[in-house]
Scaffold this active site. Structure first.
Site, PDB file in Angstrom:
ATOM      1  N   GLY B 133     -12.081  -6.310  19.816  1.00 13.47           N
ATOM      2  CA  GLY B 133     -12.517  -5.103  19.716  1.00 13.47           C
ATOM      3  C   GLY B 133     -12.274  -4.807  21.363  1.00 13.47           C
ATOM      4  O   GLY B 133     -13.310  -4.682  22.103  1.00 13.47           O
ATOM      5  N   TYR B 134     -11.103  -4.273  21.553  1.00 16.72           N
ATOM      6  CA  TYR B 134     -11.156  -3.677  23.000  1.00 16.72           C
ATOM      7  C   TYR B 134     -10.689  -2.290  22.882  1.00 16.72           C
ATOM      8  O   TYR B 134     -11.456  -1.498  23.390  1.00 16.72           O
ATOM      9  CB  TYR B 134      -9.687  -4.379  23.706  1.00 16.72           C
ATOM     10  N   GLU B 250      -2.303 -13.122  25.291  1.00 14.02           N
ATOM     11  CA  GLU B 250      -1.788 -12.165  24.253  1.00 14.02           C
ATOM     12  C   GLU B 250      -0.613 -11.688  24.370  1.00 14.02           C
ATOM     13  O   GLU B 250       0.109 -11.814  23.346  1.00 14.02           O
ATOM     14  CB  GLU B 250      -2.988 -10.808  24.475  1.00 14.02           C
TER      15      GLU B 250
HETATM   16  C1  LIG Z   1      -0.021  -3.028  15.261  1.00 13.79           C
HETATM   17  C2  LIG Z   1      -0.982  -2.694  16.425  1.00 13.79           C
HETATM   18  C3  LIG Z   1      -2.140  -3.546  16.613  1.00 13.79           C
HETATM   19  C4  LIG Z   1      -3.097  -3.531  17.288  1.00 13.79           C
HETATM   20  N1  LIG Z   1      -4.136  -4.328  17.215  1.00 13.79           N
HETATM   21  C5  LIG Z   1      -5.404  -4.197  18.121  1.00 13.79           C
HETATM   22  C6  LIG Z   1      -6.534  -4.980  18.211  1.00 13.79           C
HETATM   23  O1  LIG Z   1      -6.362  -5.818  17.550  1.00 13.79           O
HETATM   24  N2  LIG Z   1      -7.421  -4.841  18.915  1.00 13.79           N
HETATM   25  C7  LIG Z   1      -7.439  -3.952  19.838  1.00 13.79           C
HETATM   26  O2  LIG Z   1      -8.468  -3.813  20.766  1.00 13.79           O
HETATM   27  N3  LIG Z   1      -6.431  -2.907  20.020  1.00 13.79           N
HETATM   28  C8  LIG Z   1      -5.270  -3.143  19.201  1.00 13.79           C
HETATM   29  N4  LIG Z   1      -4.122  -2.324  19.305  1.00 13.79           N
HETATM   30  C9  LIG Z   1      -4.272  -1.318  20.036  1.00 13.79           C
HETATM   31  C10 LIG Z   1      -3.285  -1.243  21.296  1.00 13.79           C
HETATM   32  O3  LIG Z   1      -3.676  -2.158  22.298  1.00 13.79           O
HETATM   33  C11 LIG Z   1      -3.269   0.055  21.730  1.00 13.79           C
HETATM   34  O4  LIG Z   1      -2.573   1.035  20.904  1.00 13.79           O
HETATM   35  C12 LIG Z   1      -2.406   0.280  23.150  1.00 13.79           C
HETATM   36  O5  LIG Z   1      -2.863  -0.371  24.203  1.00 13.79           O
HETATM   37  C13 LIG Z   1      -2.015   1.728  23.231  1.00 13.79           C
HETATM   38  O6  LIG Z   1      -3.126   2.639  23.523  1.00 13.79           O
HETATM   39  P1  LIG Z   1      -3.110   3.973  22.738  1.00 13.79           P
HETATM   40  O7  LIG Z   1      -2.891   3.784  21.228  1.00 13.79           O
HETATM   41  O8  LIG Z   1      -4.530   4.580  22.814  1.00 13.79           O
HETATM   42  O9  LIG Z   1      -1.777   4.881  23.380  1.00 13.79           O
HETATM   43  P2  LIG Z   1      -2.207   5.593  24.634  1.00 13.79           P
HETATM   44  O10 LIG Z   1      -2.767   4.940  25.755  1.00 13.79           O
HETATM   45  O11 LIG Z   1      -2.752   7.027  24.632  1.00 13.79           O
HETATM   46  O12 LIG Z   1      -0.568   5.808  25.130  1.00 13.79           O
HETATM   47  C14 LIG Z   1       0.361   6.820  24.548  1.00 13.79           C
HETATM   48  C15 LIG Z   1       1.749   6.933  25.484  1.00 13.79           C
HETATM   49  O13 LIG Z   1       1.370   7.198  26.706  1.00 13.79           O
HETATM   50  C16 LIG Z   1       1.799   6.215  27.412  1.00 13.79           C
HETATM   51  N5  LIG Z   1       1.072   5.914  28.512  1.00 13.79           N
HETATM   52  C17 LIG Z   1      -0.472   5.782  28.810  1.00 13.79           C
HETATM   53  N6  LIG Z   1      -0.757   5.787  30.041  1.00 13.79           N
HETATM   54  C18 LIG Z   1       0.166   5.644  30.668  1.00 13.79           C
HETATM   55  C19 LIG Z   1       0.509   5.280  32.083  1.00 13.79           C
HETATM   56  N7  LIG Z   1      -0.690   5.262  32.985  1.00 13.79           N
HETATM   57  N8  LIG Z   1       1.909   5.347  32.514  1.00 13.79           N
HETATM   58  C20 LIG Z   1       2.673   5.540  31.679  1.00 13.79           C
HETATM   59  N9  LIG Z   1       2.741   5.928  30.318  1.00 13.79           N
HETATM   60  C21 LIG Z   1       1.547   5.728  29.912  1.00 13.79           C
HETATM   61  C22 LIG Z   1       1.815   5.089  26.494  1.00 13.79           C
HETATM   62  O14 LIG Z   1       2.885   4.039  26.995  1.00 13.79           O
HETATM   63  C23 LIG Z   1       2.162   5.471  25.367  1.00 13.79           C
HETATM   64  O15 LIG Z   1       3.542   5.820  25.355  1.00 13.79           O
HETATM   65  C24 LIG Z   1      -3.190  -2.537  18.374  1.00 13.79           C
HETATM   66  C25 LIG Z   1      -2.028  -1.523  18.331  1.00 13.79           C
HETATM   67  C26 LIG Z   1      -1.249  -1.748  17.229  1.00 13.79           C
HETATM   68  C27 LIG Z   1      -0.037  -0.891  17.331  1.00 13.79           C
END
Ligand SMILES: Cc1cc2nc3c(=O)[nH]c(=O)nc-3n(C[C@H](O)[C@H](O)[C@H](O)COP(=O)(O)OP(=O)(O)OC[C@H]3O[C@@H](n4cnc5c(N)ncnc54)[C@H](O)[C@@H]3O)c2cc1C
Lengths: 378, 398
Positions: B133-134, B250
């Protein structure tokens, strides 16, 4: 299981880097680049004193008797510094060819001279067709009683202006297949032989056309058995691929580090350009390509220890990959410098040009990818 | 350079192979949740748990953990052999993966003795399944901005807020979770790492459907969920550091070079039997180029992983290895699947339900899944930021 350089190889890398930083800094590269000859006897005498020229020569013939991975360590540093040196031509390619193709007596004659750097040799293989397959060797060596006579030309011969002797691939029988290719050791001062520099953009390595106008060659100048040289050339091609890939690795590391240092220092919009994400990502993408590539080069070098299909496949993989990685990195590095990177004054263009020249040398990335496909049995 | 495995390691490999031949369920579907870890129905979940337990009892789970924590203190080389053989035998991903690969190592490094005693054994046997849960709706890449709050009330934290994209939450027993315990502090300094029983009152899990039709991940809502203070891992407000100690686990879990090799081998098998416009795919010069380009990258990552193994054995620092691996491997996996779809032509989009689907619809499913892996675990852009700032030393900000 231990994948990587051993302690001796690490030390060799460090000492080679320190040596080349001191002896072949960018101003030396620049001076030699502007020079019409582009060769520094003094630098190469110092290289000889390091013993590098004998790295692939067996100890029995006065060399260090080390392997391709060791040579790769030096080539990476030479690529990093771009020091103009016939090391690749003579100590890697010609040495490899002689070691596998020459008779015992010929090896005994040539290898000790190459090992000390006293004699410089280079390989004359490619021609107008620019093919690295058997059909690329079309130059005829016609037999006239117990001699051979050569008329025609060879292209893309490395460092021919400083080499004392050329290992020339020529046809001693009709056809364009693997059979009938022979090798001859021909001195630079042979009657009827002339050199024309090929005016390439990479001034850190000079390539030549050699023209043979009825050059007479004695039978004992033939290296190894008549008509059987192709397999040795092919083996040398593998070694050439690994060697050039290693140069590319070092060159790419250097080009990126120059660009990164510049990005930390150069300010626009009131801050270092390296703080802009677009610039960061350019650098990070290069790094993510360069870093794992090293393992590909090392593996390919290691694989040369055994003469297998795997050795050829790994060599082509490294050549295809590193040629492109170095080119892309150098291109990005120029862009990260902006206008200054496009000037003659700045050093960046030396790496940019070497990258493209290396990419083409001994087979393009597309050629080597096709070779990987064929060797994989696809 | 020495590419041979030791006699002992080879013996281990032989033993493992023999064991797998005997014990691996004939029908993998019973224990296969796919790469999304979407285990469906009580029967499959029970079967998958019992399979992990069997594997554990045979000595083939978490072998790299120290002996006192239920592992075998095995070397990284041996761990690699294990992974390689499991992949070669197409053993599906273990249902308890997140506990095994993320929480376990975290507790071993940062947990209390009581926590290790309480949680590690059941991670190993799959008696308790964990989820991570992150991420939150407002906090993905900028994870440290997370807002799910945990207020201290006597011996308890009271948790309120929401997590999202939580893989396996729909059947997990526990969650390792990042919560904000100090809303006043700077964003990295007010976070704590807590373990939450998913059966606690006030938790609601809502499955989300992924683009590939799988329900691998979920939303998780917390309303006044009471979590005992003894479930705090590491220091209060020190959760960011705890999360970071195992972040590289991870990244490496998502970027397994052996999995990439397997995917490439599958692609080559596909290419060898497909025709396109009446000609064999493997005779088409352009496709040969593309295949060779991928094969070169796959082999490169294999040798690179050998190098990293050896670096570790020699105590050489890993640097940003995990970020480079995550970036290169996840993109490579997706490129492999993308080429597979290209080779398949009109058959490419056919999912497993279609009798015309190749490889039971694996390619379109993995093509989508591998895109998700480019996003999950820190997006490619975030990995590039890390490489630029932490390895190349470019200035932060911007
Ligand atoms: C299949 C799958 C399984 C997952 N499982 C888990 C899980 O079990 N537990 C959990 O906690 N999370 C999980 N996640 C979540 C995952 O860690 C996040 O989706 C990921 O970290 C991106 O965050 P976001 O979706 O909020 O996208 P955002 O952070 O909103 O990103 C959107 C876009 O903006 C870009 N962006 C954002 N900030 C920057 C920056 N500083 N510089 C350049 N570009 C940037 C990103 O690269 C991306 O292209 C999962 C995701 C997927 C797809």
């Amino acid at each position: 299981m231990d994948f990587g350089l051993n302690g001796d190889q690490e030390l060799l890398a460090q000492s080679a880097r320190a040596f080349l930083e001191a002896e072949a800094p960018p101003d030396v590269i620049r001076r030699l680049g502007d020079d019409s000859v582009g060769h520094c006897a003094d630098l190469n005498a110092k290289i000889a004193r390091q013993g590098w020229n004998g790295i692939l020569v067996p100890e029995a013939h006065g060399g260090l008797g080390l392997g391709m991975l060791d040579a790769t360590v030096l080539l990476t540093e030479l690529g990093r510094s771009l020091a103009p040196s016939p090391f690749l031509a003579s100590s890697v390619l010609a040495t490899t060819l002689l070691s596998s193709a020459a008779s015992i007596a010929q090896r005994r004659h040539w290898l000790p001279q190459l090992a000390t750097g006293a004699t410089i040799a280079t390989v004359a293989w490619l021609e107008e067709s620019d093919r690295v397959d058997p059909a690329g060797v079309a130059l005829r060596a016609r037999r006239a009683r117990d001699r051979f006579r050569l008329s025609g030309s060879k292209l893309f011969v490395l460092d021919a202006h400083v080499a004392h002797v050329y290992l020339v691939a020529a046809r001693t029988a009709a056809g364009l297949g693997p059979n009938g290719v022979s090798l001859f050791a021909i001195p630079r001062d042979a009657d009827g032989l002339s050199l024309t520099p090929l005016e390439g953009f990479d001034r850190t390595r000079r390539l030549f056309e050699i023209t043979f106008d009825d050059v007479v060659v004695e039978r004992d100048q033939r290296i190894g058995r008549e008509g059987t040289a192709w397999k040795h050339l092919e083996r040398m091609l593998d070694v050439a691929c690994v060697a050039i890939a290693a140069e590319c690795q070092g060159g790419a590391e250097r080009a990126l580090s120059m660009a990164v240092e510049y990005a930390k220092m150069r300010e626009q919009f009131g801050r270092a350009i390296g703080s802009f994400q677009a610039v960061k990502h350019m650098a990070a993408e290069c790094f993510a390509e360069i870093e794992p590539s090293r393992a590909l080069v090392w593996y390919a070098a290691h694989a040369q220890g055994a003469h297998t299909r795997e050795a050829s496949r790994a060599a082509s993989m490294a050549k295809a990959r590193l040629g492109e990685v170095f080119s892309r990195t150098a291109n990005t590095a120029v862009q990260m410098h902006g206008g200054i990177g496009f000037t003659w004054e700045h050093d960046m263009h030396f790496w940019f040009k070497r990258a493209k020249a290396n990419e083409a040398l001994f087979g393009s990335p597309a050629f080597h990818r096709e070779r990987v496909a064929a060797l994989s049995g696809w | 350079m020495n590419l041979e495995f030791s006699k002992d390691d080879e013996k281990f490999r032989r033993g493992l192979r023999a064991w797998l031949r005997k014990h691996l369920p004939k029908r993998h579907d019973e224990i296969d949740g796919g790469e999304d870890l979407n285990f469906v129905g009580d029967a499959q979940i029970a079967a998958a748990k019992s399979w992990q337990r069997t594997l554990y009892e045979a000595g083939y789970v978490a072998i790299e953990w120290p002996k006192e924590h239920g592992g075998h203190g095995a070397s990284t080389v041996r761990q690699t052999i294990l992974t390689e053989e499991l992949l070669n035998h197409r053993v599906p991903g273990l249902i308890g993966q997140l506990g095994l690969q993320m929480l376990g190592p975290t507790l071993i490094r940062c947990g209390t003795t009581a926590q290790r005693k309480r949680f590690l054994p059941k991670i190993l046997t799959a008696e308790e399944i964990w989820c991570q849960g992150y991420s939150e709706p407002g906090s993905g890449s900028d994870l440290a901005s997370l807002r799910t709050s945990a207020e201290i009330d006597g011996d308890f934290f009271v948790v309120n807020g929401q997590k999202i994209w939580t893989t396996t939450a729909h059947f997990a027993d526990w969650m390792f979770c990042l919560v904000r315990t100090d809303p006043e502090a700077r964003k990295h300094e007010g976070i704590s790492y807590v373990l939450i029983d998913m059966k606690s009152p006030g938790i609601e899990v809502r499955p989300l459907m992924q683009m590939n039709g799988q329900s691998g991940f979920n939303e998780v809502f917390f309303t006044d969920v009471r979590v005992p203070r003894e479930n705090l891992v590491g220091e209060l407000h020190g959760g960011w550091a705890v999360a970071n100690t195992t972040l590289s686990h991870e990244r490496n879990m998502l970027a397994n070079p052996m999995r990439t090799q397997q995917l490439m081998a599958d692609l080559l098998r596909l290419a060898a039997r497909r025709n396109q416009n009446g000609g064999r795919v493997t005779r088409n010069p352009l496709l040969r180029q593309k295949l060779a380009d991928l094969q070169i990258k796959v082999d490169m990552m294999k040798y690179h992983s050998w190098k990293l193994l050896s670096d570790e054995a020699h105590g050489r620092p890993a640097g940003a290895a995990a970020s480079i691996n995550k970036l290169v491997t996840t993109e490579l996996n997706h490129d492999i699947c993308t080429l597979a779809l290209e080779l398949l032509g009109d058959f490419g989009p056919l999912m497993g339900r279609s009798p015309h689907a190749e490889d039971r619809g694996l390619w379109p499913r993995d093509w989508m899944f591998t895109l998700g892996m480019i996003i999950g675990g820190g997006t490619s852009q975030i990995q590039k930021n890390i490489i630029a700032e932490r390895v190349l030393g470019l200035p932060r900000g911007g």
